[in-house]
Design a protein around this motif. Structure first.
Motif, PDB file in Angstrom:
ATOM      1  N   GLU A 109       0.906  -1.173  -0.013  1.00 32.37           N
ATOM      2  CA  GLU A 109      -0.113   0.074  -0.064  1.00 32.37           C
ATOM      3  C   GLU A 109       0.950   1.441  -0.015  1.00 32.37           C
ATOM      4  OE1 GLU A 109      -3.221   0.198  -0.415  1.00 32.37           O
ATOM      5  OE2 GLU A 109      -3.774  -1.588   0.295  1.00 32.37           O
ATOM      6  N   GLN A 154      -6.285 -14.270   3.948  1.00 34.77           N
ATOM      7  CA  GLN A 154      -5.619 -15.233   2.673  1.00 34.77           C
ATOM      8  C   GLN A 154      -6.817 -15.324   1.651  1.00 34.77           C
ATOM      9  OE1 GLN A 154      -4.534 -19.405   3.643  1.00 34.77           O
ATOM     10  NE2 GLN A 154      -4.457 -18.490   5.596  1.00 34.77           N
ATOM     11  N   PHE A 166     -10.592  -8.178   1.950  1.00 35.99           N
ATOM     12  CA  PHE A 166      -9.917  -9.150   1.462  1.00 35.99           C
ATOM     13  C   PHE A 166     -10.501 -10.240   1.179  1.00 35.99           C
ATOM     14  CE2 PHE A 166      -5.879 -11.652   1.304  1.00 35.99           C
ATOM     15  CZ  PHE A 166      -5.120 -10.752   0.286  1.00 35.99           C
ATOM     16  N   ASP A 226       0.128  -6.866   7.718  1.00 38.95           N
ATOM     17  CA  ASP A 226       0.279  -5.393   7.926  1.00 38.95           C
ATOM     18  C   ASP A 226       1.912  -4.922   8.183  1.00 38.95           C
ATOM     19  OD1 ASP A 226       1.089  -6.422  10.599  1.00 38.95           O
ATOM     20  OD2 ASP A 226      -0.461  -5.823  11.605  1.00 38.95           O
ATOM     21  N   LEU A 251      -7.039  -5.093  -5.554  1.00 37.62           N
ATOM     22  CA  LEU A 251      -5.823  -5.596  -5.964  1.00 37.62           C
ATOM     23  C   LEU A 251      -6.082  -6.612  -6.984  1.00 37.62           C
ATOM     24  CD1 LEU A 251      -2.770  -6.475  -5.216  1.00 37.62           C
ATOM     25  CD2 LEU A 251      -4.022  -8.028  -3.557  1.00 37.62           C
ATOM     26  N   PHE A 307      -0.261  -1.935   4.741  1.00 35.63           N
ATOM     27  CA  PHE A 307      -0.438  -3.403   4.355  1.00 35.63           C
ATOM     28  C   PHE A 307       0.243  -3.590   3.137  1.00 35.63           C
ATOM     29  CE2 PHE A 307      -4.343  -1.376   6.370  1.00 35.63           C
ATOM     30  CZ  PHE A 307      -4.527  -2.311   7.478  1.00 35.63           C
ATOM     31  N   TRP A 308       0.659  -5.000   3.027  1.00 36.24           N
ATOM     32  CA  TRP A 308       1.433  -5.462   1.862  1.00 36.24           C
ATOM     33  C   TRP A 308       0.790  -7.045   1.806  1.00 36.24           C
ATOM     34  CZ3 TRP A 308       4.748  -9.874   2.714  1.00 36.24           C
ATOM     35  CH2 TRP A 308       5.160  -9.907   4.025  1.00 36.24           C
ATOM     36  N   TYR A 309       0.935  -7.279   0.283  1.00 37.28           N
ATOM     37  CA  TYR A 309       0.260  -8.454  -0.179  1.00 37.28           C
ATOM     38  C   TYR A 309       1.404  -9.439  -1.020  1.00 37.28           C
ATOM     39  CZ  TYR A 309      -3.393  -5.199   0.314  1.00 37.28           C
ATOM     40  OH  TYR A 309      -4.044  -4.222   1.021  1.00 37.28           O
ATOM     41  N   ARG A 367      -9.246  -5.206  -1.300  1.00 31.18           N
ATOM     42  CA  ARG A 367      -8.263  -4.931  -0.235  1.00 31.18           C
ATOM     43  C   ARG A 367      -8.614  -4.966   1.271  1.00 31.18           C
ATOM     44  NH1 ARG A 367      -6.001  -0.535  -4.125  1.00 31.18           N
ATOM     45  NH2 ARG A 367      -4.976   0.430  -2.546  1.00 31.18           N
ATOM     46  N   LYS A 368      -9.802  -3.975   1.207  1.00 29.32           N
ATOM     47  CA  LYS A 368     -10.122  -3.966   2.786  1.00 29.32           C
ATOM     48  C   LYS A 368     -10.679  -5.125   3.321  1.00 29.32           C
ATOM     49  CE  LYS A 368     -10.661   1.179   2.457  1.00 29.32           C
ATOM     50  NZ  LYS A 368     -11.675   2.239   2.379  1.00 29.32           N
ATOM     51  N   LYS A 381      -2.431 -11.258   2.899  1.00 27.13           N
ATOM     52  CA  LYS A 381      -2.364  -9.968   3.386  1.00 27.13           C
ATOM     53  C   LYS A 381      -1.603  -9.623   4.717  1.00 27.13           C
ATOM     54  CE  LYS A 381      -5.449  -5.991   4.425  1.00 27.13           C
ATOM     55  NZ  LYS A 381      -6.747  -5.449   4.296  1.00 27.13           N
TER      56      LYS A 381
END
Length: 366
Positions: A79, A107, A148, A99, A125, A84-86, A145-146, A97
């Motif tokens: 992000e 997931q 997920f 933090d 995403l 957050f990262w994926y 994303r939020k 996902k």
């Protein structure tokens, strides 16, 4: 077929705005604690690196989180604020996902997920497909994303979709086929797909990069040994406005902050090329402690280039770049991150990574 696209488009439209965006034209060096992430595909781990200290901060072993030794993490998206990262897991068929404290938050199941990219306007995403699958689905994953959750698998009509990018206004998602000279462009408001066909010899477009102003898109052609330049001020279908010769299997491109140059890894030349996209000339070839350079990022202040080196050894005759990693029967070795001083064109330092490193991501990376 059209009904399906409209359904997918409606799903795109209901996703809430995320408030993302691009970095300012001039950006300071990253603050203390800003991280970049590199996946070690064959080692089922992720190296987390402090961009200010230029040091490995921690290594996340996915097996400790319940995933398999064959999880195959492939690509990263972060992000813009780094919250957050994926990461995509080819082998375990998941998109995860995390933090910023590296806590696993969720997931989503998906068959052979590959490259990732964030919609800078909507809460989407987008997920491409890995080339380790013999016949991956002709569809992109669309994840909210939020919450997920998977919203839709959007058909894109082309085989082996790989290169992936979203326009800065969030109106278009572009993905290119590795198997054919075709680009599928999805209009996010409607789900309508427009196909671009590029005439001539096979290109095998590996990955896209967008200029900071969003008006230009480039892609390296692994088979053609060229860098293709597209004008995004016009809607698809596209015609390349330039095709610049660039030997060495051009792989992962990134624009400089001023948009003047493109940097791109050269997989079999063990080098990084600097290309002036205005004049269409190769202005520098930077070499030094690189071995099968793959993923690439430029630090926000444009001082350093971070180059992921797979260290697989020289390519075999007739072998594609994607067959050098992650395919069944192919061994992998520990790789490293080369940190290049872009002003000097020299190696600043190197950091050891894990087994079979591939993708790299950081906040506000283009």
């Amino acid at each position: 077929m059209i009904r399906r696209f409209l359904t997918a488009g409606a799903a795109f439209a209901v996703l809430a705005c995320s408030g993302g965006g691009t970095a300012p034209a001039t950006a300071p060096s990253p603050s203390g604690g800003a991280k970049l992430y590199v996946v070690n595909q064959s080692g089922a781990s992720i190296s987390v690196i402090d961009q200010q200290r230029l040091a490995v901060d921690t290594v996340i072993d996915l097996r400790g989180l319940g995933f398999t030794a064959n999880a195959k993490p492939h690509h990263i998206a972060v992000e813009p604020d780094g919250a957050f990262w994926y990461v995509s897991l080819i082998g375990d068929g998941r998109v995860l996902k995390f933090d910023r404290a590296n806590h696993l938050l969720g997931q989503v199941k998906m068959e052979t997920p590959g490259l990732l990219t964030l919609d800078p306007v909507h809460d989407s995403l987008y997920v491409g497909r890995s080339m380790t699958a013999v016949n991956p689905p002709k569809a992109l994953g669309v994840i909210a994303r939020k919450a997920f959750v998977m919203v839709e698998e959007q058909e894109i009509l082309i085989p082996r979709p790989h290169a992936l990018a979203v326009t800065l206004d969030g109106k278009w998602v572009h993905t290119a086929s590795l198997a054919e000279n075709r680009i599928a462009s999805v209009e996010t408001a409607t789900g309508r797909v427009t196909i671009t066909t590029i005439p001539g010899a096979p290109r095998s477009l590996v990955q896209f990069a967008l200029s900071p102003d969003g008006k230009t898109m480039v892609a390296g052609g692994e088979l053609s040994n060229t860098l293709l330049v597209f004008d995004l001020t016009r809607p698809p279908p596209f015609v390349p406005v330039k095709e610049i010769p660039l030997a060495g299997k051009p792989w992962d491109p990134r624009f400089s902050r001023d948009g003047r140059h493109v940097y791109i890894t050269l997989l079999v030349k063990n080098a990084l090329a600097e290309v002036d996209v205005v004049t269409g000339t190769v202005t520098r070839i930077i070499e030094g402690r690189m071995a099968q350079p793959y993923g690439l990022l430029l630090r926000a202040d444009n001082k350093y280039a971070f180059v992921v080196n797979q260290n697989t050894g020289a390519i075999m005759p007739g072998q594609s770049g994607h067959e050098m990693h992650g395919m069944e029967g192919h061994a992998a070795t520990d790789g490293w991150l080369t940190i290049l001083d872009l002003a000097k064109g020299t190696v600043h330092s190197t950091l050891m990574l894990g087994n079979g490193p591939t993708g790299i991501g950081a906040a506000r990376a283009r």
